[in-house]
Design an enzyme around this catalytic site. Sequence first.
Site, PDB file in Angstrom:
ATOM      1  N   ASP A   1      31.770  46.110  36.368  1.00 45.56           N
ATOM      2  CA  ASP A   1      32.396  44.817  36.698  1.00 45.56           C
ATOM      3  C   ASP A   1      33.428  44.507  35.615  1.00 45.56           C
ATOM      4  OD1 ASP A   1      31.169  41.713  37.983  1.00 45.56           O
ATOM      5  OD2 ASP A   1      32.947  41.983  36.771  1.00 45.56           O
TER       6      ASP A   1
ATOM      7  N   ASP B   1      36.892  43.518  41.728  1.00 43.61           N
ATOM      8  CA  ASP B   1      36.584  43.938  40.350  1.00 43.61           C
ATOM      9  C   ASP B   1      35.160  44.467  40.158  1.00 43.61           C
ATOM     10  OD1 ASP B   1      35.166  41.531  40.359  1.00 43.61           O
ATOM     11  OD2 ASP B   1      35.725  41.052  38.297  1.00 43.61           O
ATOM     12  N   GLU B   2      34.574  44.955  41.227  1.00 43.63           N
ATOM     13  CA  GLU B   2      33.217  45.503  41.122  1.00 43.63           C
ATOM     14  C   GLU B   2      33.094  46.818  41.885  1.00 43.63           C
ATOM     15  OE1 GLU B   2      30.175  41.801  41.314  1.00 43.63           O
ATOM     16  OE2 GLU B   2      31.327  42.219  43.133  1.00 43.63           O
TER      17      GLU B   2
HETATM   18  N1  DCP Z   1      37.634  34.405  41.535  1.00 43.60           N
HETATM   19  C1  DCP Z   1      38.300  33.335  42.130  1.00 43.60           C
HETATM   20  N2  DCP Z   1      37.634  32.151  42.382  1.00 43.60           N
HETATM   21  C2  DCP Z   1      36.323  32.013  42.054  1.00 43.60           C
HETATM   22  C3  DCP Z   1      35.623  33.093  41.452  1.00 43.60           C
HETATM   23  C4  DCP Z   1      36.319  34.287  41.203  1.00 43.60           C
HETATM   24  O1  DCP Z   1      39.497  33.445  42.432  1.00 43.60           O
HETATM   25  N3  DCP Z   1      35.685  30.866  42.304  1.00 43.60           N
HETATM   26  C5  DCP Z   1      38.387  35.646  41.249  1.00 43.60           C
HETATM   27  C6  DCP Z   1      38.900  35.598  39.829  1.00 43.60           C
HETATM   28  C7  DCP Z   1      38.044  36.558  39.064  1.00 43.60           C
HETATM   29  C8  DCP Z   1      37.652  37.562  40.139  1.00 43.60           C
HETATM   30  O2  DCP Z   1      37.598  36.826  41.344  1.00 43.60           O
HETATM   31  O3  DCP Z   1      38.741  37.133  37.962  1.00 43.60           O
HETATM   32  C9  DCP Z   1      36.326  38.237  39.857  1.00 43.60           C
HETATM   33  O4  DCP Z   1      35.264  37.300  39.868  1.00 43.60           O
HETATM   34  P1  DCP Z   1      34.038  37.372  38.868  1.00 43.60           P
HETATM   35  O5  DCP Z   1      32.983  36.476  39.405  1.00 43.60           O
HETATM   36  O6  DCP Z   1      33.678  38.778  38.580  1.00 43.60           O
HETATM   37  O7  DCP Z   1      34.582  36.645  37.559  1.00 43.60           O
HETATM   38  P2  DCP Z   1      35.456  37.180  36.351  1.00 43.60           P
HETATM   39  O8  DCP Z   1      35.795  38.611  36.478  1.00 43.60           O
HETATM   40  O9  DCP Z   1      36.619  36.262  36.195  1.00 43.60           O
HETATM   41  O10 DCP Z   1      34.493  36.927  35.116  1.00 43.60           O
HETATM   42  P3  DCP Z   1      33.244  37.750  34.583  1.00 43.60           P
HETATM   43  O11 DCP Z   1      33.637  38.195  33.201  1.00 43.60           O
HETATM   44  O12 DCP Z   1      32.135  36.768  34.546  1.00 43.60           O
HETATM   45  O13 DCP Z   1      33.010  38.892  35.519  1.00 43.60           O
HETATM   46 CA    CA Z   2      34.255  40.258  36.897  1.00 44.26          CA
END
Ligand code: DCP
Ligand code: CA
Length: 350
Positions: free
Chosen positions: A8, A107-108
Amino acid sequence: MPFIIFIDFDYFYAQVEEIMDPSIKDKPVVVCVYSGRTENSGAVATSNYIARSIGIKSGMPLPQAMNIGKDKAVFIPIRKDFYKEFSDRVMNTISTYSDKMEIASIDEAYLDVTGECSTFQDAVKLGEEIKEEIFKEYGMKVSAGISINKAIAKILGDMAKPDGLKYIDESMVEEFLNTLEVKKIPGIGSILSKKLNDAGIKYLKDILGANRQAMIEILGNARYNYLVEIAENRYNSPVEERIRKNYGRYITLPENTRDTNIIMPLLRKAVDSAFSKAPGLPGEISAIGIMEDLNIVSRSYTGGRISLESAYGIATGLMGKILEADSRKLRRIGVRIGKMSSNESLDNFF
Ligand code: DCP
Ligand code: CA
């Protein structure tokens, strides 16, 4: 038992922005979705960890985030297509580690590396290598979880954040499951975990001793069965191949080396494997060398319809050139074929 790696990307959209403009790296970075209704209406898509530490999180309304961030945070409008393209490139790199890959979101990804590894320790090493290569090649930090099924691998990946790696092998699973809180499980958000808590369920294992009907009422049938399967260590949903077709094959060498007696037979194996995946004959072939410091060097050849027999010679020649031009040892080698003249598409045409 299968070996599963879950990857991730950390604070993905915001991290891409940091990579593109390192000068913002030590500030709170907030990626914003503007709704366009009024100047500041919209929500936070994601934020980097500095922003999270001052309370700016995904989903928060922009006026609130701006109020917290004021003059110290950097607010950047979302550019989804750009992140998608970035993701495609990273996923492509990840896909070179196994033919069994499931891209679960932007991203996963899950990799089944059972076929690539003879021991669980090999799988952990592969996970470390993937993290290292992604960082080296793209400057991007990701977190990894490695275990015997997708659910545990994902739980571990989440726990490893940011920039971490956690693993639980077969011998450690039981103890891990015994102390696992239900809120750590993918798909159990804060609302469900509150309901479960109110029903006396804090740990996953508590579900097994609870009243079945009461649990189904809270969770629904499917989710209840999913949790029971994880708890009883029977969860075995396979890594489903969801990936853009890539007619390439990479092999990690048994040791870092320049010895052609080791390299060339494995290169031929990579050629065989790349050809076996392709629907027709390629018009282009590349040999790729991933050096001991993880830098990547490649050489390509283009021309006609390349047969498997001639591909061996061409790939060997290209790899020879890579070795000639470089004094480093090789860590991994690869073969990629492209410009396919597919029998299939000709059939469709006529
Ligand atoms: N995303 C979005 N709106 C949300 C949640 C996520 O647009 N409510 C998008 C932005 C993130 C991407 O999806 O960058 C991936 O979501 P993740 O839940 O994996 O969150 P992040 O990658 O940002 O953070 P983490 O470090 O917790 O994985
Ligand atoms: Ca992520």
